[in-house]
Design an enzyme around this catalytic site. Structure first.
Site, PDB file in Angstrom:
ATOM      1  CB  SER A  98      40.390  77.977   9.359  1.00 53.16           C
ATOM      2  OG  SER A  98      41.088  77.013  10.143  1.00 53.16           O
ATOM      3  N   GLY A  99      37.040  76.791  10.494  1.00 52.25           N
ATOM      4  CA  GLY A  99      36.101  75.694  10.275  1.00 52.25           C
ATOM      5  C   GLY A  99      35.200  76.061   9.101  1.00 52.25           C
ATOM      6  CB  ALA A 156      31.349  79.328  10.383  1.00 52.79           C
ATOM      7  CE  LYS A 171      41.893  77.189  19.736  1.00 50.20           C
ATOM      8  NZ  LYS A 171      41.540  77.329  21.133  1.00 50.20           N
ATOM      9  CD  GLU A 204      23.082  62.537  10.953  1.00 57.35           C
ATOM     10  OE1 GLU A 204      24.116  62.220  11.536  1.00 57.35           O
ATOM     11  OE2 GLU A 204      22.888  63.675  10.508  1.00 57.35           O
ATOM     12  CG  HIS A 244      28.568  66.083  19.354  1.00 56.02           C
ATOM     13  ND1 HIS A 244      29.626  65.554  18.660  1.00 56.02           N
ATOM     14  CD2 HIS A 244      27.604  66.370  18.419  1.00 56.02           C
ATOM     15  CE1 HIS A 244      29.339  65.516  17.370  1.00 56.02           C
ATOM     16  NE2 HIS A 244      28.123  66.034  17.198  1.00 56.02           N
ATOM     17  NE  ARG A 301      24.250  70.283  16.635  1.00 59.32           N
ATOM     18  CZ  ARG A 301      24.814  69.332  15.887  1.00 59.32           C
ATOM     19  NH1 ARG A 301      24.587  69.294  14.592  1.00 59.32           N
ATOM     20  NH2 ARG A 301      25.606  68.445  16.431  1.00 59.32           N
ATOM     21  CB  SER A 354      25.828  72.417  13.591  1.00 61.11           C
ATOM     22  OG  SER A 354      26.167  71.091  13.416  1.00 61.11           O
TER      23      SER A 354
HETATM   24  P1  FAD Z   1      34.742  74.933  14.090  1.00 60.82           P
HETATM   25  O1  FAD Z   1      34.612  74.029  12.948  1.00 60.82           O
HETATM   26  O2  FAD Z   1      34.886  74.341  15.425  1.00 60.82           O
HETATM   27  O3  FAD Z   1      35.979  75.890  13.812  1.00 60.82           O
HETATM   28  C1  FAD Z   1      36.470  76.763  14.799  1.00 60.82           C
HETATM   29  C2  FAD Z   1      37.789  77.331  14.319  1.00 60.82           C
HETATM   30  O4  FAD Z   1      38.190  78.404  15.144  1.00 60.82           O
HETATM   31  C3  FAD Z   1      38.932  76.330  14.365  1.00 60.82           C
HETATM   32  O5  FAD Z   1      39.698  76.483  13.201  1.00 60.82           O
HETATM   33  C4  FAD Z   1      39.725  76.753  15.602  1.00 60.82           C
HETATM   34  O6  FAD Z   1      41.084  76.387  15.554  1.00 60.82           O
HETATM   35  C5  FAD Z   1      39.555  78.259  15.512  1.00 60.82           C
HETATM   36  N1  FAD Z   1      39.729  78.986  16.773  1.00 60.82           N
HETATM   37  C6  FAD Z   1      39.097  78.782  17.948  1.00 60.82           C
HETATM   38  N2  FAD Z   1      39.489  79.704  18.850  1.00 60.82           N
HETATM   39  C7  FAD Z   1      40.379  80.509  18.234  1.00 60.82           C
HETATM   40  C8  FAD Z   1      41.135  81.639  18.632  1.00 60.82           C
HETATM   41  N3  FAD Z   1      41.060  82.151  19.869  1.00 60.82           N
HETATM   42  N4  FAD Z   1      41.968  82.220  17.744  1.00 60.82           N
HETATM   43  C9  FAD Z   1      42.088  81.714  16.492  1.00 60.82           C
HETATM   44  N5  FAD Z   1      41.394  80.641  16.047  1.00 60.82           N
HETATM   45  C10 FAD Z   1      40.543  80.065  16.911  1.00 60.82           C
HETATM   46  N6  FAD Z   1      27.477  68.955  12.438  1.00 60.82           N
HETATM   47  C11 FAD Z   1      26.714  68.679  11.371  1.00 60.82           C
HETATM   48  O7  FAD Z   1      25.923  69.517  10.931  1.00 60.82           O
HETATM   49  N7  FAD Z   1      26.839  67.474  10.751  1.00 60.82           N
HETATM   50  C12 FAD Z   1      27.702  66.518  11.165  1.00 60.82           C
HETATM   51  O8  FAD Z   1      27.793  65.465  10.568  1.00 60.82           O
HETATM   52  C13 FAD Z   1      28.489  66.783  12.302  1.00 60.82           C
HETATM   53  N8  FAD Z   1      29.362  65.861  12.769  1.00 60.82           N
HETATM   54  C14 FAD Z   1      30.199  66.202  13.791  1.00 60.82           C
HETATM   55  C15 FAD Z   1      31.184  65.304  14.181  1.00 60.82           C
HETATM   56  C16 FAD Z   1      32.096  65.654  15.155  1.00 60.82           C
HETATM   57  C17 FAD Z   1      33.153  64.676  15.581  1.00 60.82           C
HETATM   58  C18 FAD Z   1      32.024  66.936  15.758  1.00 60.82           C
HETATM   59  C19 FAD Z   1      33.007  67.326  16.811  1.00 60.82           C
HETATM   60  C20 FAD Z   1      31.043  67.819  15.383  1.00 60.82           C
HETATM   61  C21 FAD Z   1      30.130  67.463  14.399  1.00 60.82           C
HETATM   62  N9  FAD Z   1      29.148  68.351  13.974  1.00 60.82           N
HETATM   63  C22 FAD Z   1      28.359  68.047  12.904  1.00 60.82           C
HETATM   64  C23 FAD Z   1      29.090  69.703  14.507  1.00 60.82           C
HETATM   65  C24 FAD Z   1      29.760  70.636  13.504  1.00 60.82           C
HETATM   66  O9  FAD Z   1      30.880  70.005  12.956  1.00 60.82           O
HETATM   67  C25 FAD Z   1      30.192  71.938  14.131  1.00 60.82           C
HETATM   68  O10 FAD Z   1      29.168  72.492  14.874  1.00 60.82           O
HETATM   69  C26 FAD Z   1      30.553  72.932  13.056  1.00 60.82           C
HETATM   70  O11 FAD Z   1      31.407  72.342  12.157  1.00 60.82           O
HETATM   71  C27 FAD Z   1      31.173  74.155  13.683  1.00 60.82           C
HETATM   72  O12 FAD Z   1      31.795  74.881  12.685  1.00 60.82           O
HETATM   73  P2  FAD Z   1      32.440  76.295  13.016  1.00 60.82           P
HETATM   74  O13 FAD Z   1      33.079  76.751  11.773  1.00 60.82           O
HETATM   75  O14 FAD Z   1      31.449  77.149  13.670  1.00 60.82           O
HETATM   76  O15 FAD Z   1      33.528  75.945  14.144  1.00 60.82           O
HETATM   77  C1  SIN Z   2      26.863  62.463  13.616  1.00 68.28           C
HETATM   78  O1  SIN Z   2      27.322  62.131  12.530  1.00 68.28           O
HETATM   79  O2  SIN Z   2      26.303  61.701  14.415  1.00 68.28           O
HETATM   80  C2  SIN Z   2      27.011  63.874  14.032  1.00 68.28           C
HETATM   81  C3  SIN Z   2      26.002  64.663  13.355  1.00 68.28           C
HETATM   82  C4  SIN Z   2      25.841  65.982  14.023  1.00 68.28           C
HETATM   83  O3  SIN Z   2      26.414  66.238  15.075  1.00 68.28           O
HETATM   84  O4  SIN Z   2      25.082  66.797  13.466  1.00 68.28           O
END
Ligand code: FAD
Ligand code: SIN
Length: 542
Positions: free
Chosen positions: A13-14, A16, A39, A120, A347, A382, A387
């Site tokens: 639930s990120g 995506a 999770k 950035e 990261h 990246r 992302s």
């Molecule tokens: P996530 O957001 O990581 O979500 C994964 C989900 O899957 C979570 O809810 C987790 O609990 C769940 N999950 C995992 N495994 C399981 C399982 N086995 N069963 C059930 N649930 C599970 N990117 C940008 O573009 N801009 C930014 O400003 C930026 N800043 C960032 C700052 C930080 C501190 C971090 C850590 C990352 C940042 N990024 C940024 C990167 C970006 O946030 C992530 O790459 C992106 O949000 C990933 O999204 P996602 O939905 O793919 O995964």
């Molecule tokens: C940041 O705010 O520096 C993170 C941005 C990113 O990971 O894309």
């Protein structure tokens, strides 16, 4: 074992997972509904902590163009980004940004109501939209999570971990096994489409900006199921995580946008050093800045460098970065007056499950979107804020794809046509593994031997230690609890990173080898596929 059926299962639930659930619900008639399992709590994810923002290429910004964004992305990707994929994702940015606004995401605006863009590293324009200054992830995930909870087609199950994919003998995915960490129960969920949106592997490393859940689960599950895993050697280390002491491990991010607004990297005595490394100085590509800080730390025998944000006017700094200034203040640092101690931390995972822009993987019925996937956008490094864009564009395209896919109703599958060998019901809850200690050992190993700088000797040693960790953990366990499943997944993901890093005998982007410090003329992807040995499958299940 209990079982149920859904048209689509989304794991995670990120950004995506949440966005995919909403798009699927609003655009496709799915008679058996959508299951969103996650999770931890709904929205708890890497996405939630995103600070800098999301790339919006032409949104109200006529100076910018898709071509320029594509050029910047390809340059940062060090020859490994796929140009067609990059073009596609960049072109879609306007549509998804508008869609996010319609879903209630409130991007920051100036006094005249125009969207504020920030800059950035390695972007040639101010093209990054943000929410609440530096709380973009919270702004996006809370708006989407609110809509998900109101949506009758979406069933949300929190504290549920996907532990295994159900793969039939014709190599298609028929659903998964879910373990509820509150009730200790396993359940089989059959589905017509299974979408992994489980994020990356940041928790493999001692120092990381990622929250606890980033344990590489989706990558491990897909690998066990036989999917192609790509480019796992490319782990991005963010240059500036708050480094209060060597003991502070899960590190709060100090956004690149702070450097985008003018902050300088300095030694403790205030001396700047980035001009030695790159003509773009603080705004050089992320891998360059990370190695520069790491090098200065090693030369000076210190645990951190400093980020001097006092060069930005005080009230602007506090207004623009409220989350960062609050966290620093809580730790005794007034960012308007003092430099911030910073050091690199793991990261972002550039590699992952090989997938198309619509999330299709090498296994039919299995889809991967967001950080868990490797679409070819990010290449070897990246570009910042690409992302979140990739998460939403791929969720959007997945919906489009599934709307034409004529999904069959989910079917209960006879055990003997599943490749998955055995299903266990009750976890053995004796506490004979000290999982946090085991995780810590693995994280230490990955940081020291498979981190910012690598070489063959260190990687081979890591491979040997990992075998030992695996055999110590294997023993006779039939079924795990949540922490044990995570550790199992971390071991699998670590193996993939080590193997890929050994395979790549060059330095490219975030993969920096001290024994092969130049780049080969041709850029190729590293691909790994499970050979599905019986003992591997047993390891995957027990
Ligand atoms: P996530 O957001 O990581 O979500 C994964 C989900 O899957 C979570 O809810 C987790 O609990 C769940 N999950 C995992 N495994 C399981 C399982 N086995 N069963 C059930 N649930 C599970 N990117 C940008 O573009 N801009 C930014 O400003 C930026 N800043 C960032 C700052 C930080 C501190 C971090 C850590 C990352 C940042 N990024 C940024 C990167 C970006 O946030 C992530 O790459 C992106 O949000 C990933 O999204 P996602 O939905 O793919 O995964
Ligand atoms: C940041 O705010 O520096 C993170 C941005 C990113 O990971 O894309």
């Amino acid at each position: 074992m209990k079982h149920s059926e859904y048209s689509v299962i989304i794991v995670g639930s990120g950004a995506a997972g949440l966005y995919a659930a909403l798009k699927l619900s609003s655009q496709i008639n799915l008679p058996d509904g959508i299951l969103l399992l996650t999770k931890s709590n709904l929205g708890e994810s890497n996405s939630r902590y995103a600070q800098g923002g999301i790339v919006g290429v032409v949104h109200q910004n006529p100076q910018d163009s898709v071509d320029l964004h594509v050029k910047d992305t390809l340059k940062a990707g060090a020859g490994l980004s796929d140009e067609k994929v990059t073009q596609y994702i960049s072109e879609a940015s306007d549509v998804v940004i508008n869609d996010l606004i319609n879903f209630g995401v409130d991007f920051d605006k100036d006094d005249s109501g125009n969207i504020n863009f920030t800059l950035e590293a390695a972007h040639s324009y101010r093209r990054i939209l943000h929410v609440g200054g530096d709380a973009t992830g919270k702004g996006i995930t809370s708006a989407l999570a609110k809509k998900v909870l109101d949506d009758k087609n979406i069933t949300v199950v929190e504290n549920a971990i996907a532990t295994e994919l159900l793969i039939s003998t014709d190599n298609s995915c028929k659903g998964l096994i879910m373990y509820n960490s509150l009730t200790n129960e396993h359940e089989i969920i059959y589905s017509s489409a299974t979408v992994l949106a489980t994020g990356g592997v940041g928790q493999l490393y001692k120092y990381t900006t990622n929250p606890a859940g980033a344990t590489g689960d989706g990558i491990a599950l897909a690998y066990n199921a036989g999917a192609i895993i790509q480019d796992m050697e490319f782990v991005q280390f963010h240059p500036t995580a708050l480094a209060l002491s060597p003991e502070s491990k899960n590190r709060f991010l100090i956004s690149e946008a702070v450097r985008g607004e003018g902050a300088k990297l300095v030694h403790q005595n205030g001396e700047e050093f980035m001009s030695k490394y790159h003509d773009k100085r603080e705004l050089a590509p992320r891998d360059v800045v990370t190695r520069a800080i790491y090098n200065e730390m090693q030369m000076m025998h210190t645990d951190n460098m400093y980020l001097n944000a006092t060069v930005i006017e005080g009230s602007k700094l506090l207004r623009r970065f409220p989350t960062i200034s609050k966290c620093c203040k809580e730790n005794g640092i007034d960012i308007t007056k003092m430099s911030i101690p910073v050091a690199p931390a793991a990261h972002y995972t550039m590699g992952g499950i090989k997938a198309t822009v619509e999330g299709r993987t090498s296994i039919s019925g299995l889809y991967a979107i967001g950080e868990v996937a490797s679409t070819g956008l990010h290449g070897a490094n990246r570009l910042a804020s690409n992302s979140l864009l990739e998460c939403v564009v791929c969720a959007y395209e997945l919906t489009d794809y599934l709307s034409f896919a004529n999904l069959e109703a989910p079917k209960i599958i006879d055990d003997n046509i599943l490749k998955t060998i055995k299903l266990y019901e009750v976890p053995i809850s004796e506490n004979d593994y000290n999982i946090s200690k085991l995780k810590q050992n693995l994280k230490e190993l990955m940081w020291n031997n498979v981190g910012i700088l690598r070489n063959e000797t260190g990687l081979l040693e890591a491979k040997k230690c990992l075998e030992k960790f695996k055999s110590e953990f294997k023993r006779n366990r039939k079924c795990f609890n949540k922490d044990e499943y995570e550790y199992r997944n971390m071991l699998i993901a670590a193996e993939l990173v080590i193997e890929s890093a050994l395979n790549r005998k060059e330095s490219r982007g975030a993969h920096s080898r001290t024994d092969y410090n130049s780049m080969l003329d041709t850029a190729t992807h590293t691909q790994l596929i499970s050979i599905n040995k019986k003992e591997d499958r047993e390891f995957s299940l027990c």
